[in-house]
Design a protein around this motif. Structure first.
Motif, PDB file in Angstrom:
ATOM      1  N   GLN A  27     -29.751  84.488 101.603  1.00 22.72           N
ATOM      2  CA  GLN A  27     -30.174  83.234 100.981  1.00 22.72           C
ATOM      3  C   GLN A  27     -29.282  82.884  99.797  1.00 22.72           C
ATOM      4  OE1 GLN A  27     -32.397  81.020 102.126  1.00 22.72           O
ATOM      5  NE2 GLN A  27     -32.547  82.401 103.899  1.00 22.72           N
ATOM      6  N   LYS A  28     -28.912  83.892  99.017  1.00 15.10           N
ATOM      7  CA  LYS A  28     -28.019  83.648  97.875  1.00 15.10           C
ATOM      8  C   LYS A  28     -26.660  83.141  98.357  1.00 15.10           C
ATOM      9  CE  LYS A  28     -30.039  87.078  94.726  1.00 15.10           C
ATOM     10  NZ  LYS A  28     -29.772  88.332  93.960  1.00 15.10           N
ATOM     11  N   ILE A  29     -26.174  83.765  99.439  1.00 18.20           N
ATOM     12  CA  ILE A  29     -24.876  83.351  99.983  1.00 18.20           C
ATOM     13  C   ILE A  29     -24.933  81.899 100.461  1.00 18.20           C
ATOM     14  CG2 ILE A  29     -23.235  83.732 101.868  1.00 18.20           C
ATOM     15  CD1 ILE A  29     -23.966  86.742 101.717  1.00 18.20           C
ATOM     16  N   LYS A  30     -25.998  81.556 101.202  1.00 20.09           N
ATOM     17  CA  LYS A  30     -26.139  80.198 101.727  1.00 20.09           C
ATOM     18  C   LYS A  30     -26.289  79.169 100.614  1.00 20.09           C
ATOM     19  CE  LYS A  30     -28.088  81.416 106.237  1.00 20.09           C
ATOM     20  NZ  LYS A  30     -29.268  81.303 107.131  1.00 20.09           N
ATOM     21  N   GLU A  43     -16.975  80.484 106.005  1.00 23.18           N
ATOM     22  CA  GLU A  43     -16.796  81.804 105.402  1.00 23.18           C
ATOM     23  C   GLU A  43     -18.146  82.481 105.173  1.00 23.18           C
ATOM     24  OE1 GLU A  43     -14.644  80.881 101.886  1.00 23.18           O
ATOM     25  OE2 GLU A  43     -12.690  80.785 102.868  1.00 23.18           O
ATOM     26  N   ALA A  44     -19.125  81.679 104.724  1.00 22.68           N
ATOM     27  CA  ALA A  44     -20.460  82.228 104.478  1.00 22.68           C
ATOM     28  C   ALA A  44     -21.097  82.712 105.777  1.00 22.68           C
ATOM     29  CB  ALA A  44     -21.347  81.188 103.810  1.00 22.68           C
ATOM     30  N   MET A 196     -23.153  75.573 116.498  1.00 26.24           N
ATOM     31  CA  MET A 196     -21.828  76.191 116.533  1.00 26.24           C
ATOM     32  C   MET A 196     -21.507  77.021 115.286  1.00 26.24           C
ATOM     33  SD  MET A 196     -18.334  74.268 117.631  1.00 26.24           S
ATOM     34  CE  MET A 196     -16.757  75.117 117.663  1.00 26.24           C
ATOM     35  N   PRO A 197     -21.890  76.579 114.060  1.00 23.87           N
ATOM     36  CA  PRO A 197     -21.559  77.377 112.873  1.00 23.87           C
ATOM     37  C   PRO A 197     -22.242  78.742 112.840  1.00 23.87           C
ATOM     38  CG  PRO A 197     -22.073  75.114 112.263  1.00 23.87           C
ATOM     39  CD  PRO A 197     -22.484  75.281 113.679  1.00 23.87           C
ATOM     40  N   PHE A 198     -23.272  78.926 113.652  1.00 27.68           N
ATOM     41  CA  PHE A 198     -24.026  80.179 113.629  1.00 27.68           C
ATOM     42  C   PHE A 198     -23.748  81.065 114.839  1.00 27.68           C
ATOM     43  CE2 PHE A 198     -26.406  76.804 111.523  1.00 27.68           C
ATOM     44  CZ  PHE A 198     -26.492  77.337 110.246  1.00 27.68           C
ATOM     45  N   LEU A 199     -22.745  80.683 115.619  1.00 31.76           N
ATOM     46  CA  LEU A 199     -22.419  81.424 116.829  1.00 31.76           C
ATOM     47  C   LEU A 199     -21.102  82.161 116.619  1.00 31.76           C
ATOM     48  CD1 LEU A 199     -23.323  81.927 119.767  1.00 31.76           C
ATOM     49  CD2 LEU A 199     -21.893  80.007 120.438  1.00 31.76           C
TER      50      LEU A 199
END
Length: 294
Positions: A27-30, A43-44, A196-199
């Protein structure tokens, strides 16, 4: 509770804590990604996938080491005692006599079958103390409180879609795993920015290209490739129904909460089969069939 059970519970408790800590870190990264910054978002996403992969590998290694150390510590006579309790019709040992070649072949075949049954019983004993058994018992407890029980779905790569089909049939809605696959794939193709960003690729270190993403969606539609959270999200939007996924570890996964309907309810098994993950459906519990399928 024996020492092994206690140690396993302590390890699973440690794993739950580490997963919560990782979720907080994710969560901090996002939240640290500026809105609209695609490079930072990519990158995240890669960093999150790497952290999840590392933690998953660490947990699997620790469980394997625990099971290995426990099996080495248990004496043979204890193993034999458990096997005797599991067995109800072991054949009596017959006296070896001189026989023809045909008779010897038959005896060899019987011996091979006896050895196969022996291995099966050993595996059943391991399952009594294994993560699969513990996971199933926890799921039974959760479902019992909800007045539900398992509805078994075949493990053939279509388990997610067939579980959803079963849920829809209870609403008198007809569907097939083929139709659901096609609709989910079409939705994902029409909304690439949502998926797509989560694959990430199998190596976990890089994202899919546009062409690879299209191929992924084609596989969803036309093969028996396993479905996961992304496909669940797509199905929720296609069906305009919320989806709840009950799991033994962690909170219930909820998708599509904006749809004001009673949710589809699925069960997620991390350790159900040799390949690991599996989805079952649920139904209202009936006293005499409360453990149907298990």
């Amino acid at each position: 509770m024996d020492d092994h059970q206690k140690t396993l519970e302590e390890l699973l408790c440690k794993h739950r804590k580490e997963k919560k800590e990782l979720q907080a870190e994710i969560q901090k990264i996002k939240h640290g990604v500026p809105k609209g910054d695609k490079k930072r978002k990519k990158e995240a996403t890669e960093q999150v996938a790497k952290l999840e992969k590392e933690l998953g590998e660490k947990h699997n290694k620790e469980l394997a080491e625990l099971n290995e150390s426990t099996s080495q510590e248990k004496p043979n006579n204890e193993l034999e005692t458990k096997m005797e309790n599991l067995s109800t019709n072991d054949a009596e040992t017959t006296e070896v006599k001189k026989s023809s070649k045909a008779q010897r072949r038959r005896e060899k075949k019987v011996a091979q079958e006896r050895e196969r049954q022996h291995r099966i019983k050993e595996q059943e004993i391991k399952n009594l103390d294994g993560v699969r058994h513990i996971e199933t018992e926890k799921l039974k407890s959760i479902l019992k409180k909800l007045g539900l029980t398992f509805h078994q779905i075949a493990s053939d790569g279509n388990c997610l879609y067939n579980a959803v089909c079963h849920q829809l049939s209870q609403r008198n809605i007809k569907a097939t795993n083929e139709s659901l696959r096609s609709e989910a794939a079409n939705y994902m193709l029409a909304h690439p920015d949502d998926f797509m960003p989560f694959l990430t690729k199998p190596d976990g270190d890089s994202l899919y290209t546009e062409d690879e993403y299209k191929k992924y969606c084609q596989d969803v539609a036309s093969t028996t490739t396993w479905g996961g959270q992304m496909e669940i999200t797509a199905l929720s939007h296609v069906l305009k129904l919320p989806v709840k996924v009950i799991q033994a570890e962690g909170a219930i996964l909820q998708v599509g909460e904006d749809y004001n309907q009673s949710p589809i309810v699925l069960i997620y098994h991390r350790h159900e089969y040799g390949l690991g993950e599996h989805y079952n459906s649920v139904k209202e519990a009936v006293a005499e069939n409360e453990e149907d399928g298990f």
